[in-house]
Design an enzyme around this catalytic site. Structure first.
Site, PDB file in Angstrom:
ATOM      1  N   LYS A  71     -45.442 115.785 112.967  1.00  0.00           N
ATOM      2  CA  LYS A  71     -45.959 117.131 113.245  1.00  0.00           C
ATOM      3  C   LYS A  71     -46.412 117.726 111.932  1.00  0.00           C
ATOM      4  O   LYS A  71     -45.922 117.333 110.864  1.00  0.00           O
ATOM      5  CB  LYS A  71     -44.854 118.027 113.839  1.00  0.00           C
ATOM      6  CG  LYS A  71     -45.391 119.209 114.617  1.00  0.00           C
ATOM      7  CD  LYS A  71     -45.728 118.807 116.027  1.00  0.00           C
ATOM      8  CE  LYS A  71     -46.399 119.890 116.807  1.00  0.00           C
ATOM      9  NZ  LYS A  71     -46.475 119.519 118.238  1.00  0.00           N
ATOM     10  N   ASP A 107     -51.960 122.062 118.510  1.00  0.00           N
ATOM     11  CA  ASP A 107     -50.713 122.699 118.949  1.00  0.00           C
ATOM     12  C   ASP A 107     -51.029 124.193 118.883  1.00  0.00           C
ATOM     13  O   ASP A 107     -52.218 124.583 118.925  1.00  0.00           O
ATOM     14  CB  ASP A 107     -49.531 122.303 118.044  1.00  0.00           C
ATOM     15  CG  ASP A 107     -48.181 122.690 118.653  1.00  0.00           C
ATOM     16  OD1 ASP A 107     -47.697 121.987 119.543  1.00  0.00           O
ATOM     17  OD2 ASP A 107     -47.604 123.726 118.251  1.00  0.00           O
TER      18      ASP A 107
HETATM   19  P1  NDP Z   1     -51.963 128.184 122.070  1.00  0.00           P
HETATM   20  O1  NDP Z   1     -52.140 128.592 120.673  1.00  0.00           O
HETATM   21  O2  NDP Z   1     -53.148 127.772 122.872  1.00  0.00           O
HETATM   22  O3  NDP Z   1     -51.220 129.316 122.894  1.00  0.00           O
HETATM   23  C1  NDP Z   1     -49.974 129.787 122.503  1.00  0.00           C
HETATM   24  C2  NDP Z   1     -49.566 130.895 123.449  1.00  0.00           C
HETATM   25  O4  NDP Z   1     -48.209 131.214 123.200  1.00  0.00           O
HETATM   26  C3  NDP Z   1     -50.353 132.168 123.223  1.00  0.00           C
HETATM   27  O5  NDP Z   1     -50.450 132.868 124.429  1.00  0.00           O
HETATM   28  C4  NDP Z   1     -49.470 132.911 122.222  1.00  0.00           C
HETATM   29  O6  NDP Z   1     -49.647 134.316 122.188  1.00  0.00           O
HETATM   30  C5  NDP Z   1     -48.108 132.571 122.759  1.00  0.00           C
HETATM   31  N1  NDP Z   1     -47.127 132.700 121.682  1.00  0.00           N
HETATM   32  C6  NDP Z   1     -47.095 132.045 120.504  1.00  0.00           C
HETATM   33  N2  NDP Z   1     -46.058 132.451 119.760  1.00  0.00           N
HETATM   34  C7  NDP Z   1     -45.438 133.388 120.488  1.00  0.00           C
HETATM   35  C8  NDP Z   1     -44.290 134.198 120.272  1.00  0.00           C
HETATM   36  N3  NDP Z   1     -43.563 134.116 119.142  1.00  0.00           N
HETATM   37  N4  NDP Z   1     -43.933 135.050 121.264  1.00  0.00           N
HETATM   38  C9  NDP Z   1     -44.653 135.132 122.410  1.00  0.00           C
HETATM   39  N5  NDP Z   1     -45.750 134.408 122.659  1.00  0.00           N
HETATM   40  C10 NDP Z   1     -46.122 133.541 121.712  1.00  0.00           C
HETATM   41  O7  NDP Z   1     -50.887 126.990 122.034  1.00  0.00           O
HETATM   42  P2  NDP Z   1     -50.552 125.902 123.145  1.00  0.00           P
HETATM   43  O8  NDP Z   1     -50.773 126.446 124.498  1.00  0.00           O
HETATM   44  O9  NDP Z   1     -51.215 124.646 122.744  1.00  0.00           O
HETATM   45  O10 NDP Z   1     -48.992 125.672 122.884  1.00  0.00           O
HETATM   46  C11 NDP Z   1     -47.985 126.376 123.609  1.00  0.00           C
HETATM   47  C12 NDP Z   1     -46.685 125.603 123.546  1.00  0.00           C
HETATM   48  O11 NDP Z   1     -46.866 124.300 124.108  1.00  0.00           O
HETATM   49  C13 NDP Z   1     -46.131 125.354 122.143  1.00  0.00           C
HETATM   50  O12 NDP Z   1     -44.723 125.349 122.196  1.00  0.00           O
HETATM   51  C14 NDP Z   1     -46.628 123.948 121.823  1.00  0.00           C
HETATM   52  O13 NDP Z   1     -45.832 123.331 120.838  1.00  0.00           O
HETATM   53  C15 NDP Z   1     -46.466 123.302 123.180  1.00  0.00           C
HETATM   54  N6  NDP Z   1     -47.224 122.089 123.429  1.00  0.00           N
HETATM   55  C16 NDP Z   1     -48.582 122.062 123.268  1.00  0.00           C
HETATM   56  C17 NDP Z   1     -49.276 120.901 123.545  1.00  0.00           C
HETATM   57  C18 NDP Z   1     -50.745 120.848 123.468  1.00  0.00           C
HETATM   58  O14 NDP Z   1     -51.297 119.800 123.833  1.00  0.00           O
HETATM   59  N7  NDP Z   1     -51.451 121.888 123.050  1.00  0.00           N
HETATM   60  C19 NDP Z   1     -48.585 119.668 123.954  1.00  0.00           C
HETATM   61  C20 NDP Z   1     -47.161 119.839 124.170  1.00  0.00           C
HETATM   62  C21 NDP Z   1     -46.528 121.003 123.891  1.00  0.00           C
HETATM   63  P3  NDP Z   1     -50.345 135.021 120.925  1.00  0.00           P
HETATM   64  O15 NDP Z   1     -51.815 134.881 121.194  1.00  0.00           O
HETATM   65  O16 NDP Z   1     -49.870 136.411 120.952  1.00  0.00           O
HETATM   66  O17 NDP Z   1     -49.894 134.278 119.697  1.00  0.00           O
HETATM   67  O1  2IT Z   2     -46.273 118.901 121.117  1.00  0.00           O
HETATM   68  C1  2IT Z   2     -47.147 118.071 121.440  1.00  0.00           C
HETATM   69  O2  2IT Z   2     -46.864 117.060 122.096  1.00  0.00           O
HETATM   70  C2  2IT Z   2     -48.522 118.339 121.032  1.00  0.00           C
HETATM   71  N1  2IT Z   2     -48.794 119.387 120.456  1.00  0.00           N
HETATM   72  C3  2IT Z   2     -49.583 117.326 121.299  1.00  0.00           C
HETATM   73  C4  2IT Z   2     -49.554 116.234 120.269  1.00  0.00           C
HETATM   74  C5  2IT Z   2     -50.670 115.225 120.353  1.00  0.00           C
HETATM   75  O3  2IT Z   2     -50.693 114.401 119.440  1.00  0.00           O
HETATM   76  O4  2IT Z   2     -51.474 115.244 121.287  1.00  0.00           O
END
Ligand code: NDP
Ligand code: 2IT
Length: 461
Positions: free
Chosen positions: A126, A166
């Site tokens: 990461k 992420d």
């Molecule tokens: P984005 O940046 O697209 O969206 C993040 C969302 O979470 C936004 O709505 C953001 O709001 C909110 N958020 C972030 N920090 C906080 C906080 N401290 N309190 C409240 N809301 C918060 O990210 P993703 O959708 O990609 O990621 C979301 C989660 O999923 C993370 O935990 C990530 O690690 C996990 N994840 C993502 C993957 C991926 O493929 N993208 C794969 C697997 C897991 P704001 O705009 O206010 O910051």
């Molecule tokens: O937390 C996760 O699994 C991710 N943010 C996606 C990682 C990836 O390599 O697609």
């Protein structure tokens, strides 16, 4: 906690005392692994767990960049390469002001087990930066990404380490990062996933984490003869994972009633429909607005501001987050770590929630996890239920290596198969270790075993 787990954790804490998120992730895994280590003395003799909690490598670097007004800023970048036992390092990059070594290490540690669960050959890593993309122009984000990659390119490669998105890193950022990598390395290869479909990206990668999370929930419900149709769903977040989790819920006839961001949440009792979801996608991905604007567009919805104490992502947050007081059958936490604490988990269970599938990484505190496990509701930990994103990244890597692209249908079919497989493996492993229905144990043990066996095969490296 067993004596072994307590002593082990004390050693990890003593070594890096200021890394609470990392300690939390290690504690959850170690508690699951006690019976495995008892059954497999060879893992203990080879000090597999001791080796796994120490990343293979960490690089931290300066990221200087200039804003549109000509002012210079200095951020911190890092990449934690946790384990290469079963494949090249693989995992996302996070750009968020909260990023530090504790957060990137917890994510890299979890990624190792998650990637193992997918059945694909990917190690765990990461990275990220404390850069805050909010309020920055596209050109500022480009300059930052170019500066970040000017250092990172030395440490990554299609067969070495393959970053992806992420929090705060989506298609725009991956494009800028890829452009700079290509220029510096003079190579067009699959060094990043989540690329645009015109230049090596996979169809369904943007959808994959959210879709996969709902496929996992579907599989859990199926074991009791239930389905998503008609279920009331509370989703947190409004970013990539939240949007496509909601999308799949709608396709399957469930009723999504919330979205959130770090300022608060909206409740739409009429239910989110396809048009409203398109509005959220444009609001967040193109206009980069706030979820509060949903209420301006759809005045029948309510917006609740949430203060910093109630929305903090700290493992020790005491205040309850009112989002989880919205009654639901299914909760899909898709925002960030520790967004559900013990009080929130109790509230969800009291409110009638019978299924929690984590789209985010470690969105539930250890106390919250205990509540879910004791209440015997369906509870899927992120490393199992959000593995669809990285699994589809793995499929993107395969397509890049073969220099061809699969259709949407083909990738979605493979994603579904992988999620069904992860569900089955977690379930059977939990049963095999005498804790039927405990997907936490199932995911940790199954994810660990494959990595541990590979480490035994490869000797002391
Ligand atoms: P984005 O940046 O697209 O969206 C993040 C969302 O979470 C936004 O709505 C953001 O709001 C909110 N958020 C972030 N920090 C906080 C906080 N401290 N309190 C409240 N809301 C918060 O990210 P993703 O959708 O990609 O990621 C979301 C989660 O999923 C993370 O935990 C990530 O690690 C996990 N994840 C993502 C993957 C991926 O493929 N993208 C794969 C697997 C897991 P704001 O705009 O206010 O910051
Ligand atoms: O937390 C996760 O699994 C991710 N943010 C996606 C990682 C990836 O390599 O697609």
């Amino acid at each position: 906690m067993s004596d072994f787990a307590a002593e082990f954790l004390a050693t990890v804490k003593a070594r890096d005392p200021h890394q609470p998120e990392f300690h939390q992730a290690v504690q959850e895994v170690v508690e699951s692994l006690v019976p495995v280590l008892e059954r497999h003395p060879e893992y203990r003799e080879a000090r597999i767990l001791e080796r796994l909690v120490e990343q293979e490598r960490i690089v931290q670097f300066r990221v200087p960049w200039m804003d549109d007004a000509g002012e210079i800023h200095v951020n911190r970048g890092m990449r934690v390469q946790f384990s290469s036992a079963i494949g090249p390092y693989k995992g996302g990059l996070r750009f968020h002001p909260s990023v530090n070594q504790s957060i990137i290490k917890f994510l890299g540690f979890e990624q190792t087990f998650k990637n193992s669960l997918t059945g694909l050959p990917m190690g765990g890593a990461k990275g990220g930066s404390d850069f805050d993309p909010k309020g920055k122009s596209d050109v500022e984000v480009m300059r930052f990404c170019q500066s970040f990659m000017s250092e990172l390119h030395r440490h990554v490669g299609a067969d070495t380490d393959v970053p992806a998105g992420d929090i705060g890193v989506g298609g725009r950022e991956i494009g800028f990062l890829f452009g700079q990598y290509k220029k510096l390395a003079n190579r067009f290869d699959g060094v990043l996933t989540g690329k645009g479909v015109n230049w090596g990206g996979s169809l369904i990668r943007p959808e994959a984490t959210g879709y996969g999370c709902v496929y996992f929930a579907q599989e859990m419900l199926k074991t009791r003869g239930e389905e998503l149709r008609g279920k009331r769903v509370v989703v947190s977040g409004s970013g990539n994972v939240a949007q496509y989790a909601a999308d799949k819920c709608l396709q399957l006839g469930a009723r999504v009633v919330t979205f959130s961001d770090s300022n608060g949440f909206v409740v739409d009792e009429d239910g989110v429909d396809a048009g409203k979801l398109d509005f959220v996608k444009k609001l967040k991905n193109v206009d980069r607005g706030r979820i509060q604007q949903y209420k301006d567009k759809y005045p029948r919805a309510r917006f609740h501001a949430v203060d910093a104490a109630a929305s903090s992502d700290s493992p020790d947050r005491a205040a309850a987050n009112p989002l989880w007081q919205v009654a639901c059958d299914i909760a899909l936490p898709c925002a960030t770590q520790n967004e559900i604490n013990e009080a929130d988990a109790n509230q969800l269970v009291r409110g009638g929630c019978t299924c929690v599938a984590e789209g985010a990484n470690m969105p539930t505190t250890l106390g919250g996890v205990r509540v879910f496990l004791q209440s015997k509701i369906f509870y899927a930990p992120g490393k199992a239920s959000n593995a669809g994103g990285v699994a589809t990244s793995g499929l993107e890597m395969s397509q890049n290596s073969m220099r061809l692209s699969w259709s949407r249908e083909e990738v979605d079919r493979r994603l579904r198969e992988i999620m069904v497989h992860i569900h089955d493996v977690c379930r059977t492993t939990a049963e095999e270790y005498g804790t039927p229905g405990n997907y936490v144990n199932g995911a940790n043990i199954a994810g660990f075993s494959k990595v541990a066996d590979a480490m035994l095969d490869q000797g002391l490296v």
